[in-house]
Design a protein around this motif. Sequence first.
Motif, PDB file in Angstrom:
ATOM      1  N   ILE A 224       0.842  -1.197   0.000  1.00  0.00           N
ATOM      2  CA  ILE A 224       0.000   0.000   0.000  1.00  0.00           C
ATOM      3  C   ILE A 224       0.876   1.246   0.000  1.00  0.00           C
ATOM      4  O   ILE A 224       0.589   2.232  -0.696  1.00  0.00           O
ATOM      5  CB  ILE A 224      -0.951  -0.027   1.217  1.00  0.00           C
ATOM      6  CG1 ILE A 224      -2.009  -1.118   1.010  1.00  0.00           C
ATOM      7  CG2 ILE A 224      -1.601   1.327   1.442  1.00  0.00           C
ATOM      8  CD1 ILE A 224      -2.921  -1.340   2.197  1.00  0.00           C
ATOM      9  N   GLU A 225       1.967   1.203   0.741  1.00  0.00           N
ATOM     10  CA  GLU A 225       2.865   2.371   0.807  1.00  0.00           C
ATOM     11  C   GLU A 225       3.518   2.652  -0.540  1.00  0.00           C
ATOM     12  O   GLU A 225       3.682   3.818  -0.931  1.00  0.00           O
ATOM     13  CB  GLU A 225       3.938   2.150   1.871  1.00  0.00           C
ATOM     14  CG  GLU A 225       3.427   2.140   3.310  1.00  0.00           C
ATOM     15  CD  GLU A 225       2.784   0.816   3.708  1.00  0.00           C
ATOM     16  OE1 GLU A 225       2.199   0.757   4.808  1.00  0.00           O
ATOM     17  OE2 GLU A 225       2.852  -0.149   2.916  1.00  0.00           O
ATOM     18  N   GLU A 226       3.895   1.596  -1.267  1.00  0.00           N
ATOM     19  CA  GLU A 226       4.517   1.793  -2.579  1.00  0.00           C
ATOM     20  C   GLU A 226       3.550   2.446  -3.560  1.00  0.00           C
ATOM     21  O   GLU A 226       3.920   3.368  -4.299  1.00  0.00           O
ATOM     22  CB  GLU A 226       5.004   0.453  -3.134  1.00  0.00           C
ATOM     23  CG  GLU A 226       6.261  -0.080  -2.485  1.00  0.00           C
ATOM     24  CD  GLU A 226       6.640  -1.446  -3.019  1.00  0.00           C
ATOM     25  OE1 GLU A 226       7.811  -1.614  -3.400  1.00  0.00           O
ATOM     26  OE2 GLU A 226       5.779  -2.339  -3.057  1.00  0.00           O
ATOM     27  N   VAL A 227       2.305   1.961  -3.581  1.00  0.00           N
ATOM     28  CA  VAL A 227       1.326   2.531  -4.503  1.00  0.00           C
ATOM     29  C   VAL A 227       0.963   3.949  -4.074  1.00  0.00           C
ATOM     30  O   VAL A 227       0.776   4.840  -4.922  1.00  0.00           O
ATOM     31  CB  VAL A 227       0.084   1.631  -4.593  1.00  0.00           C
ATOM     32  CG1 VAL A 227      -0.972   2.250  -5.507  1.00  0.00           C
ATOM     33  CG2 VAL A 227       0.460   0.245  -5.101  1.00  0.00           C
ATOM     34  N   ALA A 228       0.894   4.188  -2.766  1.00  0.00           N
ATOM     35  CA  ALA A 228       0.590   5.541  -2.290  1.00  0.00           C
ATOM     36  C   ALA A 228       1.704   6.515  -2.671  1.00  0.00           C
ATOM     37  O   ALA A 228       1.433   7.667  -3.051  1.00  0.00           O
ATOM     38  CB  ALA A 228       0.383   5.536  -0.773  1.00  0.00           C
ATOM     39  N   PHE A 241      -4.272   9.049  -9.807  1.00  0.00           N
ATOM     40  CA  PHE A 241      -4.388   7.590  -9.752  1.00  0.00           C
ATOM     41  C   PHE A 241      -5.660   7.206  -8.994  1.00  0.00           C
ATOM     42  O   PHE A 241      -5.867   7.648  -7.867  1.00  0.00           O
ATOM     43  CB  PHE A 241      -3.181   6.989  -9.034  1.00  0.00           C
ATOM     44  CG  PHE A 241      -2.068   6.565  -9.938  1.00  0.00           C
ATOM     45  CD1 PHE A 241      -1.707   5.238 -10.063  1.00  0.00           C
ATOM     46  CD2 PHE A 241      -1.369   7.511 -10.681  1.00  0.00           C
ATOM     47  CE1 PHE A 241      -0.684   4.846 -10.909  1.00  0.00           C
ATOM     48  CE2 PHE A 241      -0.340   7.139 -11.526  1.00  0.00           C
ATOM     49  CZ  PHE A 241       0.009   5.799 -11.644  1.00  0.00           C
ATOM     50  N   SER A 242      -6.488   6.375  -9.620  1.00  0.00           N
ATOM     51  CA  SER A 242      -7.660   5.821  -8.955  1.00  0.00           C
ATOM     52  C   SER A 242      -7.628   4.309  -9.115  1.00  0.00           C
ATOM     53  O   SER A 242      -7.241   3.800 -10.168  1.00  0.00           O
ATOM     54  CB  SER A 242      -8.952   6.382  -9.560  1.00  0.00           C
ATOM     55  OG  SER A 242      -9.045   7.784  -9.336  1.00  0.00           O
ATOM     56  N   PRO A 243      -8.045   3.567  -8.094  1.00  0.00           N
ATOM     57  CA  PRO A 243      -7.946   2.106  -8.171  1.00  0.00           C
ATOM     58  C   PRO A 243      -9.153   1.480  -8.852  1.00  0.00           C
ATOM     59  O   PRO A 243     -10.269   1.999  -8.802  1.00  0.00           O
ATOM     60  CB  PRO A 243      -7.892   1.696  -6.697  1.00  0.00           C
ATOM     61  CG  PRO A 243      -8.719   2.745  -6.004  1.00  0.00           C
ATOM     62  CD  PRO A 243      -8.483   4.029  -6.762  1.00  0.00           C
ATOM     63  N   LEU A 244      -8.919   0.342  -9.484  1.00  0.00           N
ATOM     64  CA  LEU A 244      -9.986  -0.544  -9.950  1.00  0.00           C
ATOM     65  C   LEU A 244      -9.773  -1.878  -9.239  1.00  0.00           C
ATOM     66  O   LEU A 244      -8.758  -2.541  -9.433  1.00  0.00           O
ATOM     67  CB  LEU A 244      -9.930  -0.724 -11.473  1.00  0.00           C
ATOM     68  CG  LEU A 244     -11.154  -1.365 -12.158  1.00  0.00           C
ATOM     69  CD1 LEU A 244     -11.054  -1.191 -13.677  1.00  0.00           C
ATOM     70  CD2 LEU A 244     -11.352  -2.832 -11.839  1.00  0.00           C
ATOM     71  N   VAL A 245     -10.725  -2.227  -8.405  1.00  0.00           N
ATOM     72  CA  VAL A 245     -10.733  -3.537  -7.754  1.00  0.00           C
ATOM     73  C   VAL A 245     -12.023  -4.217  -8.187  1.00  0.00           C
ATOM     74  O   VAL A 245     -13.121  -3.765  -7.852  1.00  0.00           O
ATOM     75  CB  VAL A 245     -10.663  -3.414  -6.224  1.00  0.00           C
ATOM     76  CG1 VAL A 245     -10.721  -4.796  -5.585  1.00  0.00           C
ATOM     77  CG2 VAL A 245      -9.399  -2.681  -5.793  1.00  0.00           C
ATOM     78  N   ASP A 290      -8.476  -0.694   1.479  1.00  0.00           N
ATOM     79  CA  ASP A 290      -7.033  -0.739   1.256  1.00  0.00           C
ATOM     80  C   ASP A 290      -6.657  -0.028  -0.043  1.00  0.00           C
ATOM     81  O   ASP A 290      -5.648   0.682  -0.109  1.00  0.00           O
ATOM     82  CB  ASP A 290      -6.556  -2.195   1.208  1.00  0.00           C
ATOM     83  CG  ASP A 290      -6.450  -2.824   2.586  1.00  0.00           C
ATOM     84  OD1 ASP A 290      -6.574  -2.088   3.584  1.00  0.00           O
ATOM     85  OD2 ASP A 290      -6.244  -4.043   2.666  1.00  0.00           O
ATOM     86  N   ALA A 291      -7.474  -0.203  -1.082  1.00  0.00           N
ATOM     87  CA  ALA A 291      -7.190   0.460  -2.357  1.00  0.00           C
ATOM     88  C   ALA A 291      -7.333   1.971  -2.234  1.00  0.00           C
ATOM     89  O   ALA A 291      -6.563   2.726  -2.844  1.00  0.00           O
ATOM     90  CB  ALA A 291      -8.127  -0.072  -3.440  1.00  0.00           C
ATOM     91  N   ILE A 292      -8.295   2.430  -1.454  1.00  0.00           N
ATOM     92  CA  ILE A 292      -8.451   3.870  -1.217  1.00  0.00           C
ATOM     93  C   ILE A 292      -7.231   4.422  -0.486  1.00  0.00           C
ATOM     94  O   ILE A 292      -6.703   5.492  -0.825  1.00  0.00           O
ATOM     95  CB  ILE A 292      -9.752   4.135  -0.438  1.00  0.00           C
ATOM     96  CG1 ILE A 292     -10.970   3.889  -1.349  1.00  0.00           C
ATOM     97  CG2 ILE A 292      -9.778   5.547   0.121  1.00  0.00           C
ATOM     98  CD1 ILE A 292     -12.296   3.886  -0.623  1.00  0.00           C
ATOM     99  N   GLU A 293      -6.747   3.686   0.510  1.00  0.00           N
ATOM    100  CA  GLU A 293      -5.560   4.133   1.241  1.00  0.00           C
ATOM    101  C   GLU A 293      -4.322   4.148   0.343  1.00  0.00           C
ATOM    102  O   GLU A 293      -3.404   4.950   0.554  1.00  0.00           O
ATOM    103  CB  GLU A 293      -5.328   3.231   2.450  1.00  0.00           C
ATOM    104  CG  GLU A 293      -6.365   3.416   3.540  1.00  0.00           C
ATOM    105  CD  GLU A 293      -6.167   2.449   4.705  1.00  0.00           C
ATOM    106  OE1 GLU A 293      -5.114   1.761   4.748  1.00  0.00           O
ATOM    107  OE2 GLU A 293      -7.070   2.374   5.559  1.00  0.00           O
ATOM    108  N   ALA A 294      -4.294   3.280  -0.658  1.00  0.00           N
ATOM    109  CA  ALA A 294      -3.146   3.229  -1.567  1.00  0.00           C
ATOM    110  C   ALA A 294      -3.179   4.328  -2.614  1.00  0.00           C
ATOM    111  O   ALA A 294      -2.165   4.536  -3.310  1.00  0.00           O
ATOM    112  CB  ALA A 294      -3.106   1.865  -2.273  1.00  0.00           C
ATOM    113  N   THR A 295      -4.299   5.036  -2.742  1.00  0.00           N
ATOM    114  CA  THR A 295      -4.417   6.108  -3.740  1.00  0.00           C
ATOM    115  C   THR A 295      -4.933   7.381  -3.073  1.00  0.00           C
ATOM    116  O   THR A 295      -6.034   7.848  -3.371  1.00  0.00           O
ATOM    117  CB  THR A 295      -5.357   5.677  -4.876  1.00  0.00           C
ATOM    118  OG1 THR A 295      -6.613   5.249  -4.316  1.00  0.00           O
ATOM    119  CG2 THR A 295      -4.759   4.533  -5.698  1.00  0.00           C
TER     120      THR A 295
END
Length: 705
Positions: A224-228, A241-245, A290-295
């Motif tokens: 998560i830190e790397e993507v953030a 950047f927005s996630p697609l899960v 988790d995806a929201i926290e990563a972006t």
Amino acid sequence: MNRRPILLRRTIMRPTIFFSLILALILTAVGPAPAAAQPEGFAILPEPKSIQIDPGESGLAFDELRFIHLEAGTERPPALPPLLDRLPVGSGPGPGVLSLSLGRTGITPDHPQGYELRIVGGAAHIVSLGEAGLFYGCQTLQQLLEDARDTGLKIPALSIIDWPAIDYRAVHFDVKHHLDRMEYYYRAVDRLAAMKINAVIFELEDKLRYRRQPAVGAQNAMSIEEVAALTRYAAERHVEFSPLVQGLGHAAFILKHPEYRDLRDDPARDWAFDPLNERTYEIQFDLYLDAIEATPGSRYLHIGGDEVEVGSSEAGRASGLSSFELQMQWLRRVAAFAEEHGRIPIMWDDMPLKHAGVYRTTHSRLEPAQLDRIWAENGPNLENSLDLFPRNCIYMRWNYGSPLVEGNVRTLQWYAEHGLRAMAATAAQTTWPIHPRNGSNAVPISDFNRLTAEYGLEGILCTAWDDSSPHMEFYWRGWIAHAEYAWSPEGRSIEAFNAAYGQRRFGPAGAELAPAIHTGLEAALNAGDTILREERGRRGPFPTLADAVAVALMMPDPARPGAWSERHAERLSRARAELVRYEETRGQIAELLRRSTRGRYALRLMDALHEVQACSWRLLSATAACDEQGRDAAGDRLRAEIERFRRAEARYLAVFGEMRFLTNPPGYELDQNFHPHLANVRNDPSWIFALEAGYCARALAWLDR
């Protein structure tokens, strides 16, 4: 169909677009040079709205800028393109100075992403109402400086007034079947920003190391830190950047694991969640969090929702609800969750249209009477279910090959008439193996961008599906076409774009050579995709070498010399022609590698791929020699070509692997997957050239008899 009332209504709702249209009319009235009239030897991409060249004034040499001057109230942008980032801040404007100003002159576009760039007397001036516009003006200046450096030309005195036709211009990073080095994603952000792309939809699937549901993330997943960190880096360059899960369907990356099998809608398939199982939401919401926290700081959460039928579970059958009703029940809960967490949900729109009975019209070319009949009969199904559509959701209308079909246009019209928010989705890559085809889909990309601008949609995404997992470098021509036409839908012709793309990506020599290289490489791949199969069919998937051997071309019968060559005369004729083409394209790649000023890694990949492709033709020719001369006389030639293929494949994978991880982690479980994705059949990259390897294995067995 009358489209104008919708265009007018959406234009009035968007003042910046309305201003842009008025400004375009004003600029036309006062007579600036047309946008296509760029200075000779220069290729700004995307095409600016207006360029005026003043031959009576002096311009700017490549190495003339020495300082940056910041007008009152303007701060130095946190990220500048390389040739400008080296400049220190000076004390005032003048020759050798780049002046940056947040504000307006009489002709500054009334759009936060628009800019005014003036070059005169050895100085450059960029004015914009917004930081994004200032950044984009700097990117245009960077391109002019690059071309001046590479050609030895001086930038003429000029004035550029520019703004985007579409505000949200996104591309798609899909990592379902592979990961590249993090360094590559950082480089990609810089390259996207240089082309004025301002968003990425990052399809994460199991390549994020989820904290709340750790069983989902693969062993090699990004933290998560790397993507953030990547998200924050991109934001400084005005790329969101927005996630697609994936939710509801396309869920194999979750439901393949024993911990989640009880959540399957169909116990025999890992494709879809049961929307009536409360734990479905517990798991999906954990992944979304988790995806929201990563972006951090992004607006959107893409929740998938496409290509899925549900209702097979015990609860689903007992509910009496249709698959559509179950999906919209799921969507309402997910949309509410997204809103609670400060995100706007985006969903692929195919299933509501399918269940209403109008989906076929969005992709098929139908006679007007047939189209009208289908919509007259089935359109009320949409009307009657309108209350099921969450109003906070954006419905992403995807069409990758024929966006101008009337049914697709009518669907966009329906969304606008009913106040539903819509985005478009085009594609730089669909399911083509090894390399994108169809000119990197530039024509459909251009068409859908024009529709997006005309109908005032929320934005447009250019997808790059990883189902066949070409190297990410091969997506760039399509992505840059998207950058061109999302900014300027009425810009260059496709031919002019291809030349500008070649220059921007590889330097001035690329304007002529890059289009020819792409054409030659694509033709070779189209001709060779299944040339080594006994029967026509797909390149794969072939889970094992034995599967590939089973479909490979049969070997000659030694008792009937010449019969094999006669049977395959058409293939052999094509092989001879393709080897001539191969030599021409190989020479063009070598020439561009010698003369290029950038983009050499992509050229090395193309060269290595082209060499593997040529092995198919050589293998056929060597087999024909064995057929005509006998195995004893020509067998060594065929063995030599098999060895040449192995060396060429190893070379390609070595270059391929400089930026990409080629194997899945030990013990990685492949998805069952409702779709037979080529890249989802083996845990190493041997699937890429499985057909060629199968032919070689069959040929060796025949030689050794």
